[in-house]
Write a protein that holds these residues in place. Structure first.
Motif, PDB file in Angstrom:
ATOM      1  N   GLU A 146       0.833  -1.210   0.000  1.00  0.00           N
ATOM      2  CA  GLU A 146       0.000   0.000   0.000  1.00  0.00           C
ATOM      3  C   GLU A 146       0.866   1.259   0.000  1.00  0.00           C
ATOM      4  O   GLU A 146       0.496   2.278  -0.602  1.00  0.00           O
ATOM      5  CB  GLU A 146      -0.929  -0.008   1.214  1.00  0.00           C
ATOM      6  CG  GLU A 146      -1.968   1.103   1.226  1.00  0.00           C
ATOM      7  CD  GLU A 146      -2.897   1.047   0.019  1.00  0.00           C
ATOM      8  OE1 GLU A 146      -3.341   2.126  -0.434  1.00  0.00           O
ATOM      9  OE2 GLU A 146      -3.174  -0.066  -0.482  1.00  0.00           O
ATOM     10  N   ILE A 147       2.033   1.205   0.661  1.00  0.00           N
ATOM     11  CA  ILE A 147       2.959   2.347   0.653  1.00  0.00           C
ATOM     12  C   ILE A 147       3.377   2.661  -0.779  1.00  0.00           C
ATOM     13  O   ILE A 147       3.362   3.821  -1.213  1.00  0.00           O
ATOM     14  CB  ILE A 147       4.193   2.048   1.530  1.00  0.00           C
ATOM     15  CG1 ILE A 147       3.789   1.901   2.999  1.00  0.00           C
ATOM     16  CG2 ILE A 147       5.247   3.145   1.363  1.00  0.00           C
ATOM     17  CD1 ILE A 147       4.926   1.497   3.906  1.00  0.00           C
ATOM     18  N   ALA A 148       3.761   1.617  -1.520  1.00  0.00           N
ATOM     19  CA  ALA A 148       4.187   1.820  -2.911  1.00  0.00           C
ATOM     20  C   ALA A 148       3.018   2.224  -3.794  1.00  0.00           C
ATOM     21  O   ALA A 148       3.174   3.030  -4.722  1.00  0.00           O
ATOM     22  CB  ALA A 148       4.838   0.546  -3.435  1.00  0.00           C
ATOM     23  N   ARG A 149       1.837   1.672  -3.507  1.00  0.00           N
ATOM     24  CA  ARG A 149       0.652   2.003  -4.315  1.00  0.00           C
ATOM     25  C   ARG A 149       0.340   3.505  -4.206  1.00  0.00           C
ATOM     26  O   ARG A 149       0.034   4.162  -5.213  1.00  0.00           O
ATOM     27  CB  ARG A 149      -0.528   1.155  -3.840  1.00  0.00           C
ATOM     28  CG  ARG A 149      -1.790   1.348  -4.667  1.00  0.00           C
ATOM     29  CD  ARG A 149      -2.860   0.360  -4.251  1.00  0.00           C
ATOM     30  NE  ARG A 149      -2.553  -0.980  -4.746  1.00  0.00           N
ATOM     31  CZ  ARG A 149      -2.466  -2.066  -3.996  1.00  0.00           C
ATOM     32  NH1 ARG A 149      -2.638  -1.982  -2.686  1.00  0.00           N
ATOM     33  NH2 ARG A 149      -2.205  -3.239  -4.539  1.00  0.00           N
ATOM     34  N   LYS A 150       0.423   4.043  -3.010  1.00  0.00           N
ATOM     35  CA  LYS A 150       0.172   5.481  -2.828  1.00  0.00           C
ATOM     36  C   LYS A 150       1.202   6.309  -3.573  1.00  0.00           C
ATOM     37  O   LYS A 150       0.883   7.340  -4.170  1.00  0.00           O
ATOM     38  CB  LYS A 150       0.193   5.815  -1.341  1.00  0.00           C
ATOM     39  CG  LYS A 150      -1.000   5.276  -0.570  1.00  0.00           C
ATOM     40  CD  LYS A 150      -0.893   5.627   0.903  1.00  0.00           C
ATOM     41  CE  LYS A 150      -2.095   5.096   1.680  1.00  0.00           C
ATOM     42  NZ  LYS A 150      -1.981   5.383   3.137  1.00  0.00           N
ATOM     43  N   ARG A 151       2.452   5.861  -3.562  1.00  0.00           N
ATOM     44  CA  ARG A 151       3.497   6.601  -4.272  1.00  0.00           C
ATOM     45  C   ARG A 151       3.252   6.548  -5.777  1.00  0.00           C
ATOM     46  O   ARG A 151       3.495   7.527  -6.489  1.00  0.00           O
ATOM     47  CB  ARG A 151       4.875   6.031  -3.924  1.00  0.00           C
ATOM     48  CG  ARG A 151       6.024   6.713  -4.650  1.00  0.00           C
ATOM     49  CD  ARG A 151       7.365   6.215  -4.156  1.00  0.00           C
ATOM     50  NE  ARG A 151       7.748   6.850  -2.908  1.00  0.00           N
ATOM     51  CZ  ARG A 151       8.446   7.975  -2.818  1.00  0.00           C
ATOM     52  NH1 ARG A 151       8.820   8.617  -3.930  1.00  0.00           N
ATOM     53  NH2 ARG A 151       8.772   8.485  -1.656  1.00  0.00           N
ATOM     54  N   ALA A 152       2.779   5.424  -6.275  1.00  0.00           N
ATOM     55  CA  ALA A 152       2.502   5.296  -7.711  1.00  0.00           C
ATOM     56  C   ALA A 152       1.419   6.274  -8.138  1.00  0.00           C
ATOM     57  O   ALA A 152       1.538   6.955  -9.170  1.00  0.00           O
ATOM     58  CB  ALA A 152       2.087   3.861  -8.043  1.00  0.00           C
ATOM     59  N   ILE A 153       0.357   6.363  -7.348  1.00  0.00           N
ATOM     60  CA  ILE A 153      -0.743   7.267  -7.675  1.00  0.00           C
ATOM     61  C   ILE A 153      -0.292   8.719  -7.589  1.00  0.00           C
ATOM     62  O   ILE A 153      -0.611   9.554  -8.442  1.00  0.00           O
ATOM     63  CB  ILE A 153      -1.941   6.997  -6.740  1.00  0.00           C
ATOM     64  CG1 ILE A 153      -2.496   5.588  -7.014  1.00  0.00           C
ATOM     65  CG2 ILE A 153      -3.026   8.053  -6.929  1.00  0.00           C
ATOM     66  CD1 ILE A 153      -3.533   5.142  -6.020  1.00  0.00           C
ATOM     67  N   THR A 154       0.511   9.026  -6.565  1.00  0.00           N
ATOM     68  CA  THR A 154       1.020  10.388  -6.395  1.00  0.00           C
ATOM     69  C   THR A 154       1.945  10.779  -7.542  1.00  0.00           C
ATOM     70  O   THR A 154       1.908  11.910  -8.038  1.00  0.00           O
ATOM     71  CB  THR A 154       1.770  10.522  -5.060  1.00  0.00           C
ATOM     72  OG1 THR A 154       0.898  10.161  -3.988  1.00  0.00           O
ATOM     73  CG2 THR A 154       2.266  11.937  -4.848  1.00  0.00           C
ATOM     74  N   SER A 155       2.786   9.827  -7.976  1.00  0.00           N
ATOM     75  CA  SER A 155       3.755  10.145  -9.030  1.00  0.00           C
ATOM     76  C   SER A 155       3.077  10.391 -10.371  1.00  0.00           C
ATOM     77  O   SER A 155       3.535  11.201 -11.172  1.00  0.00           O
ATOM     78  CB  SER A 155       4.773   9.010  -9.168  1.00  0.00           C
ATOM     79  OG  SER A 155       4.145   7.827  -9.625  1.00  0.00           O
TER      80      SER A 155
END
Length: 529
Positions: A117-126
């Motif tokens: 979920e940490i990486a998923r949030k970063r993907a959406i933010t990026s």
């Protein structure tokens, strides 16, 4: 313009065989040693079902029929002392999991690791989706992984005024590091680590594990390479087609450094004997030009905790290593680079390791202290080699560290045409293979271990053009699992937070708080340090 480089070797002298040498003993099984063992734990050494007359190269320079796999080799130099039949990890930290430990580490069904979920949030933010359709497109794991890990065309230009080193990640463990020239007016010195440009890491390109991402360039796209360093002979680190293409591309200037026992493979593949230098742990090579300017490059073969083998019959017959480079120039303090190769750090028996990120900020700050057992009396201690490297050679400024969770099972899982919840092939916990492959949590620990100043010292002082600056250590992630992009990057980001290290995808994201930096680049991306 390229100046001819000169190489002078400095070999260690041993009254008795070093502890990592196996003399007239059996060595471990072949490439399958990369998988978790179903046998009992070893007592600090690597076993084998096959013995070998010697692990070292022949002093003959005769060209033999090239082969992707290689063959057993004998060492005429070693005949005057004792024959080496193989190599081992000499520390109590080396541990092969038992059948029960492997069984307890296996998991089926959907992956519920909160780091995803940490990486998923970063993907959406990026990506910053602007429309409902763009948001919908980012809902799948595949699209989120694509947002986080891209293939970019490398830029190999170099300007010594903007940093000590320019580092380009070429995928998997392949890294190109460009350093300031040893002679004024010359081109940069280029060091290439463990390049892999083939589609498959296998004895043949018609079968075997195929890469998930294409290489960001071809061998022909690379600039001239001066120094090629190989950490060990597993197929994903020593690739036949890549080596031949590099030798063809650099027929007169390339110097190849390999750990003990690996030179014969290059000679059998048709590489000129005067191009290949074989080093044992702690042996050094000093590289200079004919100029008297005083600049030099010192390459040291340093320990790692791993294994080797390309067939069922040559397990641990050749040595594995990390590499340490010191770039010395008259007007500046030496710049130091550590390439870990493929290595483990500490075995973790608990299926619940590494710790998951808690919800409370207070708890998040206490997790690392509770989870990390650095005591030498621990049941499964940390590998002491890296602290020894730092003690003997100094703290590196640039670290190239593997963050492999352990890709073998993930690769097999990726071939099953079913969702995770129905996949018959299990995952395994990161800790069960961590003595052989460092996962992100241990890589961040290692960054801190190798760069934290000793008592009374100041970290990162570097003199550039007669002025002293404080240089923050930078680690760059390599050898990581493109099948599990979200999980790997999420675990790395959480490990950095827990250990007070700055995680970033580029230097533009880094603030000036003085903490060590851990970068996860895209394929083909470069960074100046």
């Amino acid at each position: 313009m390229a100046t001819m480089l000169h190489c002078q070797l400095e070999r260690q002298e041993h009254q008795t065989p070093p502890s990592h040498h196996v003399v007239a003993a059996k060595t471990q099984a072949g490439w399958t040693s990369m998988l978790p063992s179903w046998g009992g734990a070893l007592q600090g050494a690597n076993e084998s079902s096959d013995s070998h007359e010697s692990a070292l190269e022949s002093s003959s320079g005769n060209r033999k029929k090239p082969g992707r796999i290689g063959r057993k080799a004998t060492n005429k130099e070693a005949d005057t002392t004792q024959k080496i039949s193989g190599f081992r990890n000499p520390w109590p930290s080396w541990h092969k999991p038992s059948a029960m430990e492997v069984w307890q580490a296996l998991e089926w069904g959907d992956d519920t690791d909160p780091c995803i979920e940490i990486a998923r949030k970063r993907a959406i933010t990026s990506r910053k989706p602007a429309t409902a359709q763009e948001s919908a497109d980012l809902k799948s794991n595949k699209s989120q992984a694509a947002a986080l890990l891209r293939v970019t065309k490398p830029d190999f230009s170099y300007d010594a005024q903007h940093g000590q080193a320019k580092t380009t990640w070429l995928g998997h463990a392949g890294v190109l590091v460009q350093l300031a020239p040893l002679k004024q007016g010359d081109r940069p010195v280029r060091c290439l680590f463990d390049p892999m440009f083939s589609q498959r890491c296998s004895p043949t390109q018609t079968a075997g594990p195929i890469r998930s991402y294409p290489p960001p360039c071809t061998v022909e796209d690379l600039p001239a390479v001066d120094i090629l360093l190989i950490s060990h002979n597993h197929y994903d680190h020593l690739d036949y087609d890549t080596i031949l293409a590099l030798e063809k591309r650099n027929p007169s200037n390339i110097h190849i450094f390999v750990p003990l026992g690996n030179r014969q493979w290059f000679l059998d593949s048709g590489i000129s004997p005067d191009r290949v230098f074989e080093l044992d742990w702690w042996d050094k090579a000093r590289i200079t030009t004919s100029s008297t300017e005083g600049s030099s490059l010192t390459v040291t073969c340093t320990p790692s905790q791993h294994n080797s083998g390309r067939t069922r019959t040559d397990g641990n017959a050749t040595l594995w290593s990390s590499w340490y480079i010191e770039h010395s120039r008259p007007t500046e303090e030496a710049y130091r680079i550590f390439f870990a190769g493929d290595t483990g750090y500490q075995f973790h028996a608990s299926p619940g390791w590494p710790p998951a990120p808690p919800t409370s900020d207070m708890e998040r700050k206490q997790v690392a202290a509770r989870a990390d057992d650095d005591s030498p009396t621990a049941k499964h201690p940390v590998c002491p080699a890296f602290q020894e490297i730092t003690k003997l050679l100094g703290s590196p400024h640039l670290l190239l560290l593997p963050i492999a969770v352990g890709a073998t099972y993930d690769y097999l899982r990726s071939m099953a045409p079913v969702p995770d919840s129905l996949n018959p092939i299990p995952r395994h916990s990161a800790g069960v293979t961590a003595a052989n492959h460092m996962p992100p949590w241990d890589s961040v620990r290692l960054l801190n271990v190798m760069t934290s100043p000793a008592e009374g010292e100041t970290a990162g002082k570097t003199t550039i053009q007669n002025r002293t600056t404080v240089q923050r250590p930078v680690a760059i992630a390599m050898h990581w699992d493109p099948v599990e992009v979200l999980k790997t990057l999420g675990q790395l980001e959480w490990a950095c937070e827990a250990h007070d290290v700055h995680f970033a995808r580029s230097m533009e994201e880094v603030d000036e708080d003085g903490r060590a930096i851990f970068l996860a680049l895209n394929h083909g991306e470069s960074v100046l340090t």
